[in-house]
Design a protein around this motif. Structure first.
Motif, mmCIF file in Angstrom:
data_model
loop_
_atom_site.group_PDB
_atom_site.id
_atom_site.type_symbol
_atom_site.label_atom_id
_atom_site.label_comp_id
_atom_site.label_asym_id
_atom_site.label_seq_id
_atom_site.Cartn_x
_atom_site.Cartn_y
_atom_site.Cartn_z
ATOM 1 N N ALA A 451 0.823 -1.214 0.000
ATOM 2 C CA ALA A 451 0.000 0.000 0.000
ATOM 3 C C ALA A 451 0.853 1.258 0.000
ATOM 4 C CB ALA A 451 -0.921 0.003 1.221
ATOM 5 N N ASP A 452 0.305 2.330 -0.543
ATOM 6 C CA ASP A 452 0.851 3.681 -0.431
ATOM 7 C C ASP A 452 -0.082 4.510 0.434
ATOM 8 O OD1 ASP A 452 3.177 3.379 -1.841
ATOM 9 O OD2 ASP A 452 2.329 3.990 -3.765
ATOM 10 N N ILE A 453 0.433 5.589 1.015
ATOM 11 C CA ILE A 453 -0.340 6.449 1.903
ATOM 12 C C ILE A 453 -0.585 7.787 1.203
ATOM 13 C CG2 ILE A 453 -0.375 7.657 4.126
ATOM 14 C CD1 ILE A 453 1.396 5.455 5.249
ATOM 15 N N LEU A 454 -1.826 8.278 1.323
ATOM 16 C CA LEU A 454 -2.179 9.597 0.803
ATOM 17 C C LEU A 454 -2.647 10.449 1.976
ATOM 18 C CD1 LEU A 454 -2.771 11.628 -1.473
ATOM 19 C CD2 LEU A 454 -5.034 10.579 -1.712
ATOM 20 N N LEU A 455 -1.959 11.563 2.198
ATOM 21 C CA LEU A 455 -2.309 12.496 3.268
ATOM 22 C C LEU A 455 -2.965 13.722 2.643
ATOM 23 C CD1 LEU A 455 -2.204 13.491 6.223
ATOM 24 C CD2 LEU A 455 0.104 14.355 5.763
ATOM 25 N N VAL A 456 -4.203 14.021 3.075
ATOM 26 C CA VAL A 456 -4.949 15.166 2.559
ATOM 27 C C VAL A 456 -5.174 16.137 3.709
ATOM 28 C CG1 VAL A 456 -7.027 15.951 1.371
ATOM 29 C CG2 VAL A 456 -6.102 13.667 0.897
ATOM 30 N N SER A 457 -4.625 17.348 3.602
ATOM 31 C CA SER A 457 -4.735 18.326 4.685
ATOM 32 C C SER A 457 -4.422 19.713 4.146
ATOM 33 C CB SER A 457 -3.780 17.952 5.830
ATOM 34 O OG SER A 457 -3.802 18.923 6.848
ATOM 35 N N ASP A 458 -4.634 20.718 5.018
ATOM 36 C CA ASP A 458 -4.231 22.070 4.659
ATOM 37 C C ASP A 458 -2.829 22.376 5.175
ATOM 38 O OD1 ASP A 458 -4.719 22.141 7.331
ATOM 39 O OD2 ASP A 458 -6.252 23.703 7.268
ATOM 40 N N GLY A 459 -2.205 21.399 5.841
ATOM 41 C CA GLY A 459 -0.811 21.550 6.275
ATOM 42 C C GLY A 459 -0.620 22.253 7.597
ATOM 43 N N GLU A 460 -1.672 22.569 8.318
ATOM 44 C CA GLU A 460 -1.538 23.295 9.586
ATOM 45 C C GLU A 460 -1.422 22.310 10.747
ATOM 46 O OE1 GLU A 460 -4.174 26.653 10.265
ATOM 47 O OE2 GLU A 460 -4.833 26.542 8.188
ATOM 48 N N GLY A 484 1.186 13.565 -0.679
ATOM 49 C CA GLY A 484 0.510 14.618 0.060
ATOM 50 C C GLY A 484 -0.264 15.535 -0.864
ATOM 51 N N ILE A 485 -1.532 15.818 -0.496
ATOM 52 C CA ILE A 485 -2.328 16.822 -1.200
ATOM 53 C C ILE A 485 -2.568 17.967 -0.221
ATOM 54 C CG2 ILE A 485 -4.512 17.362 -2.323
ATOM 55 C CD1 ILE A 485 -4.761 14.515 -3.188
ATOM 56 N N GLN A 486 -1.988 19.096 -0.507
ATOM 57 C CA GLN A 486 -2.155 20.261 0.375
ATOM 58 C C GLN A 486 -3.212 21.179 -0.236
ATOM 59 O OE1 GLN A 486 1.325 21.888 2.136
ATOM 60 N NE2 GLN A 486 0.483 23.940 2.354
ATOM 61 N N ILE A 487 -4.283 21.365 0.527
ATOM 62 C CA ILE A 487 -5.397 22.192 0.061
ATOM 63 C C ILE A 487 -5.337 23.519 0.791
ATOM 64 C CG2 ILE A 487 -7.898 22.312 -0.199
ATOM 65 C CD1 ILE A 487 -7.971 19.268 0.086
#
Length: 513
Positions: A451-460, A484-487
């Protein structure tokens, strides 16, 4: 010796042939078929089985007569045709049986309403006809006194009965939308909109929906269609999710294994005790078997009133019968498969990618558009997981120790969890370390090793050095990737310390547009 004339006239000797038609009727529909007073029993059985088969074939139920009169049958077929319900019944017994049950209930209710209505109309039309005859006689210049009472002929009564029936059903069927319960409109709305998201129709009607309650009371499916439109505007998000998970094989020259399966069969006999082979009588039981029922049960058939009781007892499997048992010899064939392996040099690009683990920030800073993007990401992950038969696990995190877990499977529990997630509101603080540690532990297991990991956050959020080392070690030794997806704003650098590669949503689309 039994005479030939007695054998023909005796009703007991023909019972099996009279009621074999019930064997083809599903058990749940037996009460409706037996208790209906329209048409003969074999005709009603044939009507129901043919109608059910027509629905399972994706066609309208054109064989409902005599269970339903012709005007009502035409109205039901029109509703099924116009609403598109027959498409959802195709090869789906659950939906077909639920629809047919509601149709039978509607037929029963309308026929109960039709009986007094037809009787009133017949009385009204007969009175009008007699008045017309009376007025015609009064106009004649015949001074002889009319001594005979006025009456209608059988032909006139027949025409009046037909006219009354037609007018009654025309009145009852003026609003065909009331033929089926309102819940079918809700189901059609759900299925048609979900079909835009999950393209396989069998998946839509086979998700384990409770056809009377449950998922239709939730508005999460409305969010599914809205978020699906958002995902279509983000092709880079779709591409990223498809690329999650490591390949089983790398692209290039590989040694392919060819498996040849060989079957070896062996046979042996097995003795099974069964009531289907009557070798000996073991006592008394209750059943619907006519051949084994006791004489006192058969005597009920000689009385017109008790005959109805006999039919009811047979429908309920309550006839007193001899209990029989015998031994059947079964020939069991066991097939064992043996595999023969051979190697072949080849070149291929393996597309069997590993599972996906998603860590999703649900803190208060994610409200608004970031929340919609996060939910759209989860929806797209579920679609990809279903299409490519991959596992997908989601960790929802907020403040410290506020972690929820979702196993995204397209079954009843998994789909209900998705609906609950889509209707939840984001709020609270941000602690990414707890869910990331849980995600790393899951990736250590054999089932999730690729598996791979996907982190979704605004980075705070802060990142400890210990977490960075754990991710770095697994990246070097196992090839683990943490995307990482930084929104939102890109000036937060926390995610870049642990995520490689990084994806910035602001580069995909203008947030203000």
């Amino acid at each position: 010796m039994i005479s030939e004339s007695y054998m023909v006239k005796s009703p007991l000797l023909n019972l099996d042939s009279q009621f074999t038609c019930l064997d083809k009727v599903p058990e749940k529909f037996l009460p409706a078929v037996i208790t209906s007073s329209h048409g003969a029993l074999p005709e009603r059985c044939k009507s129901l089985t043919n109608s059910r088969n027509e629905l399972l074939s994706g066609e309208s139920p054109t064989s409902l007569y005599p269970l339903a009169p012709q005007p009502l049958q035409s109205a039901i077929c029109k509703v099924v045709e116009e609403t598109g319900l027959k498409r959802y019944c195709f090869e789906n017994e659950e939906v077909t049986d639920a629809l047919l049950s509601d149709i039978l209930v509607a037929i029963d209710k309308l026929q109960l309403r039709a009986v007094p209505l037809v009787a009133d109309l017949i009385q009204q039309l007969e009175d009008e006809a007699l008045n017309q005859i009376k007025q015609a006689l009064e106009k004649r210049k015949n001074k002889r006194k009319q001594t005979k009472p006025l009456s209608l002929t059988n032909a006139q009564r027949t025409r009046i009965a037909v006219t009354a029936s037609e007018e009654a059903w025309q009145e009852l069927l003026s609003d065909t939308t009331a033929l089926l319960p309102d819940v079918w409109q809700e189901r059609l709305a759900v299925w048609s909109q979900l079909e835009e998201v999950f393209t396989e129709l069998g998946l839509i009607t086979g998700l384990g929906f409770d056809l009377s309650k449950g998922v239709f009371q939730s508005h999460g499916w409305l969010d599914i269609t809205r978020l699906n439109k958002l995902v279509k505007k983000l092709p880079k998000l779709q591409s990223l999710i498809r690329d999650l998970g490591r390949d089983e094989q790398t692209e290039g020259s590989v040694l392919e294994e060819i498996v040849i399966k060989m079957s070896v069969a062996s046979r042996h006999e097995k003795y099974v005790a069964t009531p289907l082979i009557p070798m000996e009588t073991k006592g008394i039981t209750r059943s619907d078997s006519i051949s084994r029922m006791l004489p006192q049960e058969a005597s009920l058939l000689t009385n017109p009133v008790l005959k109805k009781l006999w039919h009811a007892k047979r429908a309920e499997h309550a006839l007193l019968s001899y209990s029989v048992e015998g031994t059947e010899v079964l020939e069991i064939e066991e097939v064992r498969e043996q595999e023969s392996l051979s190697n072949k040099q080849g070149h291929r690009n393996n597309k069997n990618r590993g599972p996906m683990v998603i860590c999703l920030d649900t803190s208060g800073s994610m409200k608004g558009l970031p929340e919609n993007i996060a939910k759209a990401t989860v929806l797209e992950c579920m679609k990809v997981a279903y299409k490519e038969k991959r596992r997908c696990y989601v960790y929802l995190f907020g403040s410290k120790k506020e972690i929820s877990e979702l196993d995204l499977t397209l079954d009843t529990s998994g789909f209900n969890e998705l609906l609950n997630f889509l209707t939840m509101s984001f709020g609270g603080g941000t602690d990414a370390e707890g869910p990331l540690n849980k995600a790393l532990e899951k990736c250590d297991s054999e089932e999730w090793y690729k598996a791979d990991i996907l982190l979704v956050s605004d980075g705070e959020f802060p990142v400890s050095s210990g977490l960075s080392r754990k991710i770095g070690n697994r990246r070097e030794k196992q090839g683990l990737q943490v995307h990482g997806i930084q929104i939102g704003s890109s000036h937060y650098t926390s995610m870049s310390k642990i995520c490689d590669p990084m994806h910035y949503f602001s580069e995909w689309v203008d947030l203000k547009r």
